[in-house]
Design an enzyme around this catalytic site. Sequence first.
Site, PDB file in Angstrom:
ATOM      1  N   HIS A  59      -1.817  76.806 -82.633  1.00 52.08           N
ATOM      2  CA  HIS A  59      -0.477  76.259 -83.014  1.00 52.08           C
ATOM      3  C   HIS A  59       0.490  76.175 -81.958  1.00 52.08           C
ATOM      4  CE1 HIS A  59      -2.215  79.146 -85.922  1.00 52.08           C
ATOM      5  NE2 HIS A  59      -2.278  77.904 -86.759  1.00 52.08           N
ATOM      6  N   SER A  85      -6.616  81.474 -93.795  1.00 48.84           N
ATOM      7  CA  SER A  85      -5.740  82.126 -94.734  1.00 48.84           C
ATOM      8  C   SER A  85      -6.474  82.813 -95.908  1.00 48.84           C
ATOM      9  CB  SER A  85      -4.545  81.099 -95.521  1.00 48.84           C
ATOM     10  OG  SER A  85      -5.443  80.144 -96.020  1.00 48.84           O
ATOM     11  N   HIS A 117     -10.845  74.302 -89.830  1.00 46.99           N
ATOM     12  CA  HIS A 117     -11.418  75.371 -90.656  1.00 46.99           C
ATOM     13  C   HIS A 117     -11.961  74.641 -91.886  1.00 46.99           C
ATOM     14  CE1 HIS A 117      -8.820  78.402 -88.825  1.00 46.99           C
ATOM     15  NE2 HIS A 117      -7.840  77.811 -88.743  1.00 46.99           N
ATOM     16  N   TYR A 139       2.033  82.744 -88.933  1.00 44.70           N
ATOM     17  CA  TYR A 139       1.017  82.036 -87.782  1.00 44.70           C
ATOM     18  C   TYR A 139       1.853  81.877 -86.478  1.00 44.70           C
ATOM     19  CZ  TYR A 139      -2.592  80.696 -91.442  1.00 44.70           C
ATOM     20  OH  TYR A 139      -3.691  80.839 -92.227  1.00 44.70           O
ATOM     21  N   HIS A 157     -10.172  73.602 -83.150  1.00 43.66           N
ATOM     22  CA  HIS A 157      -9.789  74.370 -84.298  1.00 43.66           C
ATOM     23  C   HIS A 157      -9.649  73.700 -85.554  1.00 43.66           C
ATOM     24  CE1 HIS A 157      -5.687  76.730 -85.389  1.00 43.66           C
ATOM     25  NE2 HIS A 157      -6.570  76.745 -86.552  1.00 43.66           N
ATOM     26  N   HIS A 183      -5.796  84.558 -84.460  1.00 45.76           N
ATOM     27  CA  HIS A 183      -5.331  83.857 -85.697  1.00 45.76           C
ATOM     28  C   HIS A 183      -5.219  84.752 -86.713  1.00 45.76           C
ATOM     29  CE1 HIS A 183      -4.773  80.559 -88.296  1.00 45.76           C
ATOM     30  NE2 HIS A 183      -5.418  79.744 -87.659  1.00 45.76           N
ATOM     31  N   GLU A 238      -6.509  71.353 -86.227  1.00 47.58           N
ATOM     32  CA  GLU A 238      -6.116  72.354 -87.567  1.00 47.58           C
ATOM     33  C   GLU A 238      -6.678  71.625 -88.756  1.00 47.58           C
ATOM     34  OE1 GLU A 238      -2.573  74.242 -87.662  1.00 47.58           O
ATOM     35  OE2 GLU A 238      -3.266  75.889 -88.800  1.00 47.58           O
TER      36      GLU A 238
END
Lengths: 340, 340
Positions: free
Chosen positions: A216, A66, A8, A187, A6, A171, A277
């Site tokens: 998460h 996001s 981004h 989230y 995970h 997500h 993350e």
Amino acid sequence: MIIDCHGHYTTAPPAHKAFRDAQLAGLDPPPAHISDDEIRESVEANQLRLLRERGGDLMIFSPQASSMEHHVPDPVVAHSWARACNDLVSRVVGLFPEHFAGCCQLPQTPNGALNDSVTELRRCVEELGFVGCNLNSDPSGGHWTSRPLTDEYWFPLYEAMVELDVPAMIHVSASCNPNFHALGAHYLNADTTAFMQLLEGDLFARFPTLRLVIPHGGGAVPYHWGRYRGLADRLGRPPLDSHLMGNVFFDTCVYHQPGIDLLGRVIPADNILFASEMLGAVRGVDPETGFNWDDTKRYVDALDAPEEDRRKIFELNARRVYPLLDARLRAREVRAESWG
Amino acid sequence: MIIDCHGHYTTAPPAHKAFRDAQLAGLDPPPAHISDDEIRESVEANQLRLLRERGGDLMIFSPQASSMEHHVPDPVVAHSWARACNDLVSRVVGLFPEHFAGCCQLPQTPNGALNDSVTELRRCVEELGFVGCNLNSDPSGGHWTSRPLTDEYWFPLYEAMVELDVPAMIHVSASCNPNFHALGAHYLNADTTAFMQLLEGDLFARFPTLRLVIPHGGGAVPYHWGRYRGLADRLGRPPLDSHLMGNVFFDTCVYHQPGIDLLGRVIPADNILFASEMLGAVRGVDPETGFNWDDTKRYVDALDAPEEDRRKIFELNARRVYPLLDARLRAREVRAESWG
């Protein structure tokens, strides 16, 4: 080998953001011209540096969550935005194939048809070699106008995922609801909500090989594991192990030792995938430990668990849940051997 | 002494439900005629029996949470429903004054003015002797159309709470959104959301003596305590201890030992209030332990914590957070002594 499932691309070059701004301003801009050097720089100084420093090997990499902004209702905009984001991730993977594998953004819109999402998923998997996708369970961005994940609305996407043998991480994206801070409420609420929807339904009877990763650390779920076991019982659902745990996985994006300890204590090791993350929600150094909050490998290293479980969490589960990644790693190993 | 700060009158006699049904059918029925015997029976066989069996002494008792139904927009209906529910709780307290203290339902409506809520709070505290209230942070019932808890919309209620010296438990009601199961998603999401709203804002600078109890163990918050400490830092908010923990409290409605262990490990003992929510979300026996899921006293008993902390969790914090309860208990002790 340590796989972070995970991560981004939160550090994409500014031209990509400028493209998005032009798009939202109603223009029809072409995707940004971004050089390989710009991409290298944006990743080497950030995700790749941290991956190396912290002892990770490979990250399953997706566009900034996001910024997916599925609440923007125009399907044409959604499609060209997802394409541009995925193409950029694909270039990162192409530049650092040993360290990144692609996970795609889908061109969802609030209650929009999923044809474009299926098409983009196919393109990303079949043409770009991606190994998974991010599925937004609330394209409205905090207004929750969509249907539960067990609704047949989602089935075309599940059918494609099953056929392509790729999982989805559930997500959500930005919150347009002032009640929900994206990182601190939306989230986690989405994670909790997804699990309960799956508990109430019977999705995996219909799609027995469908695999969903709840990020998460599963939101509130492991902390309330007794509540969920009890609710399954009260609602006449099968025990969680047989009902959900062949298909649902939690990541380790929980930013303190007690949280990871709880996760490891209540959730079977087969259902936990290592993740950080980064660079994501929480940046900086925890003054209580002196280490970065999102350096989750430290917490998993410190987990009171057999080495066999740790190997599942760090590597084996990811290879099982993302079989296209496993295939690529095997091909590489074979290549490496034949060179050796 | 063991005080359970979170119990609901989920077993009210059927005539009360019939009154509600008539009300929702558009009639203007009088509150149900219910005898003292019916009330005694409904409580003695249920909450009171369990309180005694499990070694509890007193329960802070409020109307059934899922039946508050603040999404019904008519303020007249909301007002007479809240009144009837609170009057019934008041009769329970009158019949068993040593075992129950009242906590009121407010006649909220989605984005409706809070005058009626302030009036009903005053009536319940000043006339009926209640010690707290339940505040629904999402009167829309899962559509989240209301304003965050830090918005001045809520200030009239906070002003009354401060003046009367009563806390609120932040407790949502039924979910009208098919995405959210009330017990398995909506409640926990609301808990998580409330904490993050408070973190983002600065409510306790304005209301330094305001006290809010976040039920269900604080939703996802303790499990993600590192995330919240990190977010406070990233958002430029003060550390959580000074920013929130003088005013925010979590209950122990977490239905397994690992969850309570986590709660006790990360949240200061001063901020934890014993509660079971019985008879609430999760009923029945956990086959893994042989005991009821909601027999939370067992988990707190087994918590690795000094006896002093346990006494705070079981009694002292509740008396501090609910000073009107403390005053009543002191009066009783004084009376008992003068009899002795």
